[in-house]
Write a protein that holds these residues in place. Structure first.
Motif, PDB file in Angstrom:
ATOM      1  N   TYR A 146       0.847  -1.203   0.000  1.00  0.00           N
ATOM      2  CA  TYR A 146       0.000   0.000   0.000  1.00  0.00           C
ATOM      3  C   TYR A 146       0.883   1.254   0.000  1.00  0.00           C
ATOM      4  CZ  TYR A 146      -3.114   3.654   1.698  1.00  0.00           C
ATOM      5  OH  TYR A 146      -3.812   4.831   1.836  1.00  0.00           O
ATOM      6  N   ILE A 147       1.896   1.273   0.860  1.00  0.00           N
ATOM      7  CA  ILE A 147       2.785   2.439   0.947  1.00  0.00           C
ATOM      8  C   ILE A 147       3.551   2.616  -0.360  1.00  0.00           C
ATOM      9  CG2 ILE A 147       4.842   3.353   2.110  1.00  0.00           C
ATOM     10  CD1 ILE A 147       3.762   1.909   4.654  1.00  0.00           C
ATOM     11  N   ALA A 148       4.075   1.501  -0.909  1.00  0.00           N
ATOM     12  CA  ALA A 148       4.843   1.570  -2.149  1.00  0.00           C
ATOM     13  C   ALA A 148       3.998   2.132  -3.283  1.00  0.00           C
ATOM     14  CB  ALA A 148       5.371   0.179  -2.506  1.00  0.00           C
ATOM     15  N   ARG A 149       2.781   1.635  -3.420  1.00  0.00           N
ATOM     16  CA  ARG A 149       1.922   2.099  -4.525  1.00  0.00           C
ATOM     17  C   ARG A 149       1.507   3.558  -4.326  1.00  0.00           C
ATOM     18  NH1 ARG A 149       0.906  -1.881  -7.930  1.00  0.00           N
ATOM     19  NH2 ARG A 149       1.040  -4.045  -7.210  1.00  0.00           N
ATOM     20  N   HIS A 150       1.275   3.936  -3.074  1.00  0.00           N
ATOM     21  CA  HIS A 150       0.889   5.326  -2.802  1.00  0.00           C
ATOM     22  C   HIS A 150       2.027   6.275  -3.175  1.00  0.00           C
ATOM     23  CE1 HIS A 150      -1.483   8.440  -0.731  1.00  0.00           C
ATOM     24  NE2 HIS A 150      -0.304   8.935  -0.365  1.00  0.00           N
ATOM     25  N   VAL A 151       3.261   5.943  -2.782  1.00  0.00           N
ATOM     26  CA  VAL A 151       4.410   6.794  -3.104  1.00  0.00           C
ATOM     27  C   VAL A 151       4.674   6.782  -4.603  1.00  0.00           C
ATOM     28  CG1 VAL A 151       6.900   7.091  -2.765  1.00  0.00           C
ATOM     29  CG2 VAL A 151       5.433   6.578  -0.804  1.00  0.00           C
ATOM     30  N   ASN A 152       4.452   5.620  -5.253  1.00  0.00           N
ATOM     31  CA  ASN A 152       4.605   5.530  -6.705  1.00  0.00           C
ATOM     32  C   ASN A 152       3.632   6.479  -7.418  1.00  0.00           C
ATOM     33  OD1 ASN A 152       3.518   3.324  -9.246  1.00  0.00           O
ATOM     34  ND2 ASN A 152       5.432   4.472  -9.309  1.00  0.00           N
ATOM     35  N   GLU A 153       2.429   6.635  -6.855  1.00  0.00           N
ATOM     36  CA  GLU A 153       1.461   7.568  -7.427  1.00  0.00           C
ATOM     37  C   GLU A 153       1.934   9.017  -7.264  1.00  0.00           C
ATOM     38  OE1 GLU A 153      -2.255   6.782  -5.577  1.00  0.00           O
ATOM     39  OE2 GLU A 153      -2.526   4.813  -6.521  1.00  0.00           O
ATOM     40  N   GLU A 154       2.620   9.284  -6.147  1.00  0.00           N
ATOM     41  CA  GLU A 154       3.148  10.633  -5.921  1.00  0.00           C
ATOM     42  C   GLU A 154       4.350  10.925  -6.821  1.00  0.00           C
ATOM     43  OE1 GLU A 154       4.143  10.787  -1.810  1.00  0.00           O
ATOM     44  OE2 GLU A 154       2.105  11.224  -1.147  1.00  0.00           O
ATOM     45  N   LEU A 155       5.159   9.874  -7.109  1.00  0.00           N
ATOM     46  CA  LEU A 155       6.397  10.049  -7.882  1.00  0.00           C
ATOM     47  C   LEU A 155       6.404   9.098  -9.083  1.00  0.00           C
ATOM     48  CD1 LEU A 155       8.878  10.031  -4.828  1.00  0.00           C
ATOM     49  CD2 LEU A 155       8.054  12.053  -6.057  1.00  0.00           C
ATOM     50  N   PRO A 156       5.460   9.240  -9.996  1.00  0.00           N
ATOM     51  CA  PRO A 156       5.348   8.274 -11.099  1.00  0.00           C
ATOM     52  C   PRO A 156       6.517   8.307 -12.072  1.00  0.00           C
ATOM     53  CG  PRO A 156       3.886  10.147 -11.453  1.00  0.00           C
ATOM     54  CD  PRO A 156       4.435  10.296 -10.065  1.00  0.00           C
ATOM     55  N   LYS A 157       7.174   9.465 -12.205  1.00  0.00           N
ATOM     56  CA  LYS A 157       8.253   9.574 -13.183  1.00  0.00           C
ATOM     57  C   LYS A 157       9.565   8.959 -12.706  1.00  0.00           C
ATOM     58  CE  LYS A 157       6.490  13.733 -15.483  1.00  0.00           C
ATOM     59  NZ  LYS A 157       6.799  15.150 -15.848  1.00  0.00           N
ATOM     60  N   SER A 158       9.720   8.850 -11.384  1.00  0.00           N
ATOM     61  CA  SER A 158      11.016   8.390 -10.870  1.00  0.00           C
ATOM     62  C   SER A 158      10.937   7.084 -10.092  1.00  0.00           C
ATOM     63  CB  SER A 158      11.637   9.467  -9.976  1.00  0.00           C
ATOM     64  OG  SER A 158      10.777   9.768  -8.886  1.00  0.00           O
ATOM     65  N   THR A 159       9.731   6.517  -9.875  1.00  0.00           N
ATOM     66  CA  THR A 159       9.621   5.275  -9.100  1.00  0.00           C
ATOM     67  C   THR A 159       8.805   4.233  -9.850  1.00  0.00           C
ATOM     68  OG1 THR A 159       7.603   5.918  -7.933  1.00  0.00           O
ATOM     69  CG2 THR A 159       9.689   6.574  -6.940  1.00  0.00           C
ATOM     70  N   SER A 160       8.945   2.989  -9.401  1.00  0.00           N
ATOM     71  CA  SER A 160       8.196   1.877  -9.988  1.00  0.00           C
ATOM     72  C   SER A 160       7.930   0.842  -8.905  1.00  0.00           C
ATOM     73  CB  SER A 160       9.004   1.234 -11.123  1.00  0.00           C
ATOM     74  OG  SER A 160       8.374   0.047 -11.570  1.00  0.00           O
ATOM     75  N   VAL A 161       6.823   0.112  -9.047  1.00  0.00           N
ATOM     76  CA  VAL A 161       6.537  -1.017  -8.156  1.00  0.00           C
ATOM     77  C   VAL A 161       6.491  -2.316  -8.959  1.00  0.00           C
ATOM     78  CG1 VAL A 161       5.332   0.312  -6.398  1.00  0.00           C
ATOM     79  CG2 VAL A 161       4.050  -0.559  -8.355  1.00  0.00           C
ATOM     80  N   VAL A 162       6.994  -2.270 -10.198  1.00  0.00           N
ATOM     81  CA  VAL A 162       7.027  -3.453 -11.072  1.00  0.00           C
ATOM     82  C   VAL A 162       8.391  -4.110 -10.943  1.00  0.00           C
ATOM     83  CG1 VAL A 162       6.790  -4.304 -13.429  1.00  0.00           C
ATOM     84  CG2 VAL A 162       5.418  -2.348 -12.650  1.00  0.00           C
ATOM     85  N   ARG A 163       8.415  -5.404 -10.664  1.00  0.00           N
ATOM     86  CA  ARG A 163       9.664  -6.096 -10.372  1.00  0.00           C
ATOM     87  C   ARG A 163      10.553  -6.277 -11.603  1.00  0.00           C
ATOM     88  NH1 ARG A 163      11.241  -8.427  -5.844  1.00  0.00           N
ATOM     89  NH2 ARG A 163      12.900  -9.967  -5.860  1.00  0.00           N
TER      90      ARG A 163
END
Length: 838
Positions: A728-745
């Motif tokens: 949940y935390i990872a996806r939430h932060v990914n939504e805040e920083l879509p250009k620099s983060t990913s939750v895809v392995r």
């Protein structure tokens, strides 16, 4: 890279490094600077587009095409850095001694006839720069090639086969020419300068020499020693008397001396006889030594020194053991034996009995220690003969072995007197541990009427209404608390099990040491000298641990051996073992070092494993069989593991008592071809989110490329629960920083992004332990951080096996209380669900 990064890292009020510099039109220059910081390396710099593009080469450039030298790209440097030589002060970025090893001009091997800078930048961007060098040492064709599959700043410097190529080459073999060239110039100088000082000045050419003159710095920070438990013999070591007095630096310029302590307190008025003696020296020098008072048997006693100013009893002597500056030359980069050889001549020329050269013996430390015991010395000092002088650093090149237990302590209060004693009954003692004041006992021995009177007067301005201890301290008489400002020296029988001094005796005040540096000094069980042996056996936790192939290089480019790695782990064991206790471990073995093949081992071969090694059988669903996992609860097991080739230590997140319920929720930030500043940005977003949920979190470097964020959960929740919240935390932060983060392995889907890995929160998954070394260039370490350290200045390379112990001595284990924090995830999940339904 730009000069902004260079300037950010430097304090130009403390370092003499240039801040700017514009290139001169014409040929493009290169410079190679020999840089003795925490580790010796060579800085390779090429002038491109107005700045010096820079790489650090651990083993130095080579004229042998077979040598592919690792070159780690660093920040651009200003053009004027081409002329920089000198010592970068301790505490500053790159602290250490720098001198120019080679300089000249260079050309592109395949110029396009257009802009030199544009073509050079294009080749650098492509990762393949080919040049022709015209230096005194480096000549002919070279290639700088960017490495694939390694850290983004890793390159190779390779010599091409041409008329200048040689079959064998060692950069260190090419420093003696400096001695020869300057020797011709110095024939008319004094005996000492003529004989040896030429070793530290620079040759400009065969026919023309130029001496690099350095002014004496205002302050030199003494190099410090590390306490070890027992004496040893060893090639490459010398052994000196451990003098019992005040450490003092003497700076002499034009026959005017400044004598000062470790904390920069002037000794000029206290010991005028020493000042007068060193002012007779016919050179400008900086000496390092100990002010002592000798009794009629030639022994030094701290208490005698304390009383000297009032009694005048004993012989005042300044025993000198190192030379840091001589006639415009900084000497820290020379070997210890070279410095002592120069020093011996300086002192012999002076011929004053107040100044004494501290003699030494080579190799035979055990017999020297026995001599010290018989003559009732305080102890001995062991020093590596090839060690450079590292200002302000406490490393493993200088060691001390004590015969008499002595310890600095802070005076935190005093009890009311009883009987005939007046003013003070006993001193209440403490010291800092993990930045908190810890009670270590009280001391009434060694206090006489004169001492008590002086102490009482010194303590009155420091009286405080509150105790400096968070714990309650039991005393026999009422206590007057004082601010912990005064440092005293005590001798004692031993440390008790609860961390108190047994039978302490007051020796005197230590006005040469700052209060913040007073901490428990416990001897290391390992002597670092034995790493030179191919095989050794250590007794740890009453177990004999056989260690093999100790000279095998685990980091070939950095020249770090298996034995040095074992010594590192044993030096930090008391901090690391609490984070390993009762956790199954997966063994990641590198039997031939970081460049050789590696493999994972979970299942121990119990028939080949010593009976004292603890293991636990756990059922593996994938095979349907039990797997015997190793459990590391002591130093013996830690040494055994590393001897198997375990460069890194990888524990489970849960302990044997609750294997299905982890102690921590983990978020692993793993950058994929993206600047580290985005890792920091991601970490701070996660912390902000956790803070909003009132969750206490901890952060450490991975030691590889990223950061690890730990959330203590106290073994109260299942892995499924921690993984769901982490996701949940990872996806939430990914939504805040879509250009620099990913939750895809999948790596292909997270190129140029920071992968927020929440899948580590599964039974059997492991994460590198705090203080674990990593099989990466530079021998980096996974280091616990304060959250305020997670900023734009943070670098993975800041922490390695050479400097981690020094940091720990200063800060303690920043995660020492992580087990006491227990975040309630159920409350957080309920809040999340409530917000979702609102």
């Amino acid at each position: 890279m730009s000069l902004s990064e260079y300037k950010k890292k430097r304090n130009f009020t403390e370092t003499t490094e240039p801040a700017t510099g514009k290139p001169v039109a014409g040929k493009h220059i290169f410079v190679v600077q020999r840089h003795h910081a925490s580790r010796l390396h060579y800085d390779f710099r090429l002038e491109v587009n107005g700045v010096l593009k820079s790489w650090a080469i651990p083993k130095g450039p080579s004229m042998n095409p077979a040598d592919k030298r690792l070159a780690m790209e660093v920040e651009d440097h200003p053009y004027d850095y081409k002329d920089f030589e000198g010592t970068i002060p301790a505490g500053n970025y790159g602290a250490g001694t720098v001198y120019i090893w080679d300089k000249g001009t260079f050309e592109l091997m395949n110029p396009d006839g257009k802009s030199f800078d544009k073509e050079a930048l294009r080749e650098l961007k492509s990762g393949d720069l080919k040049i022709v060098m015209k230096g005194k040492k480096l000549k002919g064709e070279f290639a700088l090639v960017k490495m694939k599959g390694r850290e983004e700043n890793a390159w190779l410097l390779i010599k091409h086969k041409d008329k200048y190529a040689v079959d064998e080459y060692n950069s260190e073999d090419y420093t003696p020419e400096r001695i020869k060239a300057q020797g011709e110039k110095n024939k008319a100088t004094t005996k000492v300068a003529k004989k040896k000082v030429t070793a530290v000045v620079r040759s400009e050419s065969k026919n023309k020499t130029a001496r690099a003159v350095h002014r004496i710095k205002k302050v030199y920070k003494p190099m410090l020693t590390t306490l070890v438990s027992e004496p040893f013999d060893g090639d490459g070591w010398l052994f000196e008397t451990k003098w019992d007095g005040y450490r003092a630096i003497a700076s002499v310029e034009k026959h005017k001396a400044t004598l000062y302590s470790r904390n920069e307190k002037s000794f000029n008025n206290d010991y005028p006889a020493v000042v007068a003696a060193v002012e007779k020296i016919s050179h400008n020098v900086v000496l390092d030594g100990e002010i002592i008072v000798l009794d009629n048997k030639g022994r030094s006693h701290f208490q005698t020194l304390q009383n000297y100013r009032t009694t005048g009893k004993g012989k005042l002597v300044y025993v000198v053991f190192d030379l840091l500056h001589l006639d415009g030359n900084e000497l820290q980069h020379l070997s210890l034996l070279e410095r002592k050889s120069l020093l011996k001549d300086v002192i012999a020329e002076l011929n004053d009995k107040t100044i004494r050269f501290s003699s030494h013996v080579l190799k035979k430390g055990t017999s020297f220690f026995e001599k010290a015991r018989k003559q009732q010395w305080e102890g001995i000092i062991a020093k590596k003969t090839d060690s450079v002088y590292e200002e302000g650093r406490r490393g493993m090149s200088w060691l001390k072995i004590k015969i008499v237990n002595e310890q600095e302590a802070l005076i935190c209060g005093y009890t009311a007197p009883r009987g005939s004693r007046k003013q003070i009954g006993a001193l209440v003692l403490g010291m800092y541990e993990n930045k908190k004041m810890k009670y270590i006992g009280h001391c009434g021995g060694g206090l006489n009427e004169a001492t008590i009177g002086e102490l009482y007067n010194r303590l009155q301005p420091l009286i405080s209404k509150t105790s400096p201890f968070s714990e309650k301290v039991a005393t026999n008489m009422p206590v007057t608390w004082v601010k912990p400002k005064l440092v005293c020296e005590v001798k004692f029988q031993e440390w008790t099990g609860d961390g108190h001094l047994r039978q302490p005796v007051f020796l005197g005040l230590r006005e040469d040491k700052p209060a913040k540096e007073v901490h428990p000094e416990t001897a290391k069980k390992i002597n670092m000298a034995t790493t030179i042996e191919k095989e050794r056996t250590l007794t740890l936790n009453s177990k004999k641990v056989s260690l093999t192939n100790q000279t095998k290089l685990y980091w070939p480019d950095e020249q770090i051996s298996k034995g040095q790695l074992i010594d590192y782990y044993l030096s930090v064991a008391k901090y690391m073992l609490p984070h390993l206790k009762d956790r199954p471990l997966s063994l990641h073995r590198f039997p031939n070092g970081i460049k050789g093949p590696s493999f994972y081992q979970k299942d121990l071969d119990l028939e080949q494993t010593p009976a004292w090694i603890k293991s636990v059988p756990l059922h593996a669903d994938s095979t349907g069989k039990d797997v015997d996992y190793l459990v590391c609860n002591n130093e013996a097991t830690l040494a055994y593991m590393v001897n198997l080739g375990c460069i890194e230590i990888n524990p489970w997140l849960s302990r044997l008592s609750s294997l299905d319920k982890p102690d921590f929720m983990i978020l692993d930030l793993d950058p994929e071809d993206i600047d580290f500043k985005y890792v920091v940005e991601t970490a701070l977003h996660i912390k902000n989110m956790l803070d909003n949920f009132n969750i206490t979190s901890f952060c450490k470097t991975s030691g590889s490329t990223g950061l690890h964020i730990y959330v203590p959960v106290g073994a109260k929740h299942s892995y499924d629960t921690t993984r769901l919240l982490a996701e949940y935390i990872a996806r939430h932060v990914n939504e805040e920083l879509p250009k620099s983060t990913s939750v895809v392995r999948a790596k292909s889907a997270r190129n140029k992004k920071v992968y927020i890995d929440f899948l580590q929160n599964s039974k059997g998954q492991t994460v590198a332990s705090p203080y674990s070394a990593r099989p990466k260039p530079g021998a980096t370490v996974s280091m616990p951080l304060l959250w305020e350290e997670v900023n734009e200045k943070l670098r993975i390379s800041d922490f390695n096996i050479h400097n981690s112990l020094e940091r720990l001595n200063e800060t303690g284990d920043l995660w020492h209380d992580i087990k006491s924090i227990k975040n309630d995830l159920r409350k957080v999940i309920r809040e999340i669900e409530s917000n979702a339904h609102a």
